[in-house]
Design an enzyme around this catalytic site. Structure first.
Site, short mmCIF file in Angstrom:
data_model
loop_
_atom_site.label_atom_id
_atom_site.label_comp_id
_atom_site.label_asym_id
_atom_site.label_seq_id
_atom_site.Cartn_x
_atom_site.Cartn_y
_atom_site.Cartn_z
N GLN A 75 35.31 25.69 29.88
CA GLN A 75 34.60 26.13 31.07
C GLN A 75 34.59 25.03 32.12
O GLN A 75 34.30 23.88 31.83
CB GLN A 75 33.17 26.52 30.71
N GLU A 108 43.39 33.13 18.56
CA GLU A 108 43.76 32.42 19.79
C GLU A 108 45.26 32.19 19.79
O GLU A 108 45.86 31.92 18.73
CB GLU A 108 43.02 31.08 19.85
N CYS A 140 35.72 37.33 33.00
CA CYS A 140 35.97 36.42 34.11
C CYS A 140 36.07 37.12 35.45
O CYS A 140 36.08 36.45 36.48
CB CYS A 140 37.29 35.66 33.87
#
Length: 441
Positions: free
Chosen positions: A263, A319, A395
């Site tokens: 972030q 991921e 997002c």
């Protein structure tokens, strides 16, 4: 063959009354039946707008040249780069509290229009990360580009042209280091401030210097250019600081490559971890050892949050970036570290679709997809297979609304929707949605 009347207002200056905010950061006005998207305006103002681009359809885009009647929410632009025309702090002329209100309206509008979701009132509440209301110096991950003279800057709005006045987003220590470094001409520069106070800088050659603009194909073209640019990009060369970055949240510490995702806002990671922990604690009907999927999981920030409140959870992190995934065990410890899967989420869902053991189906899913969202196929699969709760960190308001809308259409209940002002001074707002399955007890 039919012909259409071509309209081109490019270069015209129009006097307009500004209406509400639009997805993407501009504000809406209307003239002679057409929509004019205004950069630099605020709801209620009367402004003179110069039309910068006109695709010849029902809308065009322009920039405010003069404010005739100012809103009470207008302030002096506090970002020198934005004042010089850069695309960084496009809402730095709006009071922070008012900007959060506009962001909440955009979240609500996108939820209704795209997700077909009814939210109470006309706005979604938008909060500052962990109570950190700073509007300057909040960014610990920042990028610059250098021109032929080697001077670093940021891009002018909708242009490849450089603005060398400083942007106020970056922590001052990063800006000072970038200015002091000899990065060379035509370079992309990455600056990262670790949670130990260490400054890290890296550079690589620019891969795309072609002019850019916003026309009728701009959305698809921008995405295509971005994918091509990343595929051609050379590896980062570290020019200052260690090659690994220390990140800390709660009692956990990560050591990450300089280019690993984290972030950007100094308080956002801890804020989201807290929200995820609360959502896990309140999930209906969770067993003592819940099965949890952390999708688009990065370095396992949300896995750590899950294990902090549910230490017996069976967590799987999915991921596609090997560099991020490698830090999971280091941060959480080998004894409690979750299972890690190096794969695209779509591939993981396809491969796990045939699992017959009920224990392999998730009780709870946390997902933090990139700006384009997870997409309809992924959300459809999760709606069918998740037993209790889904926590979606989005997002982008439009992609979040689309993803959440898939769940609501499948009978899921939206129990929380909020915005997070993780990019103060800009139109960018993130959202967090919590939904419960119709199968939840």
């Amino acid at each position: 063959m039919t012909s259409t009347h071509e309209i081109d207002w490019t270069g015209r200056v129009l006097r307009l009354r500004v209406e509400g905010p639009a997805q993407g950061g501009e504000f809406v006005a209307r003239h002679e039946g057409r929509v004019v998207f205004c950069r630099g305006g605020i709801t209620g103002e009367v402004v003179d707008v110069r039309v910068d681009g006109d695709p010849g359809r029902s809308f065009c885009r322009g920039t405010v040249q003069r404010v005739v009647e100012a809103s009470a929410d207008r302030i002096e632009t506090y970002c020198p780069a934005a004042a010089a025309g850069a695309g960084c702090c496009d809402w730095s002329h709006i009071r922070a509290e008012a900007a959060r209100g506009f962001s909440g309206r955009i979240l609500a509008e996108q939820a209704g229009r795209i997700g077909r979701i009814t939210v109470p009132g006309e706005s979604v509440p938008v909060e500052v990360p962990a109570g950190d209301g700073a509007v300057t110096g909040w960014r610990t991950v920042a990028r610059w580009v250098s021109g032929p003279d080697g001077v670093p800057g940021v891009r002018r709005a909708r242009s490849r042209e450089l603005v060398t006045q400083p942007c106020v987003q970056a922590d001052p220590r990063l800006l000072e280091a970038v200015r002091a470094a000899a990065v060379g001409p035509h370079r992309e520069i990455l600056g990262v401030l670790g949670d130990d106070g260490e400054v890290h800088l890296a550079r690589r050659p620019l891969t795309d210097q072609a002019p850019r603009g916003r026309d009728r194909r701009s959305g698809h073209a921008a995405a295509t250019r971005a994918r091509a640019r990343h595929s051609r990009a050379e590896p980062w060369e570290t020019v200052a600081g260690p090659s690994t970055v220390v990140r800390r949240v709660g009692g956990h510490a990560w050591r990450l490559p300089i280019d690993a995702f984290w972030q950007a806002h100094r308080s956002a990671a801890g804020h989201y971890a807290g929200l995820v922990g609360t959502a896990v604690t309140g999930a209906p009907g969770l067993p003592d050892r819940p099965t949890v999927w952390d999708l688009y999981g990065g370095a396992g920030l949300f896995s750590a949050a899950v294990l902090d409140v549910a230490p017996d959870a069976r967590v799987t992190v999915v991921e596609s970036a090997r560099s991020s995934l490698g830090a999971v065990e280091t941060a959480l410890g080998a004894d409690v570290a979750p299972r890690t899967v190096l794969a695209r989420v779509e591939s993981f869902l396809e491969e796990s679709a045939g699992d017959r053991d009920p224990a392999d189906r998730p009780d709870l899913v946390v997902l933090d997809p990139p700006r384009g969202g997870a997409g309809i196929p992924v959300m459809t699969a999760l709606a069918a297979r998740t037993r209790s709760r889904i926590v979606h960190v989005g997002c982008d308001p439009a992609s979040l609304a689309r993803d959440v809308g898939v769940l609501v259409a499948a009978g899921w209940t939206l129990v929380d929707l909020r915005g997070v002002a993780a990019f103060p001074g800009t139109h960018h707002v993130e959202g967090l949605a919590v939904l419960d399955s119709p199968r939840a007890r």
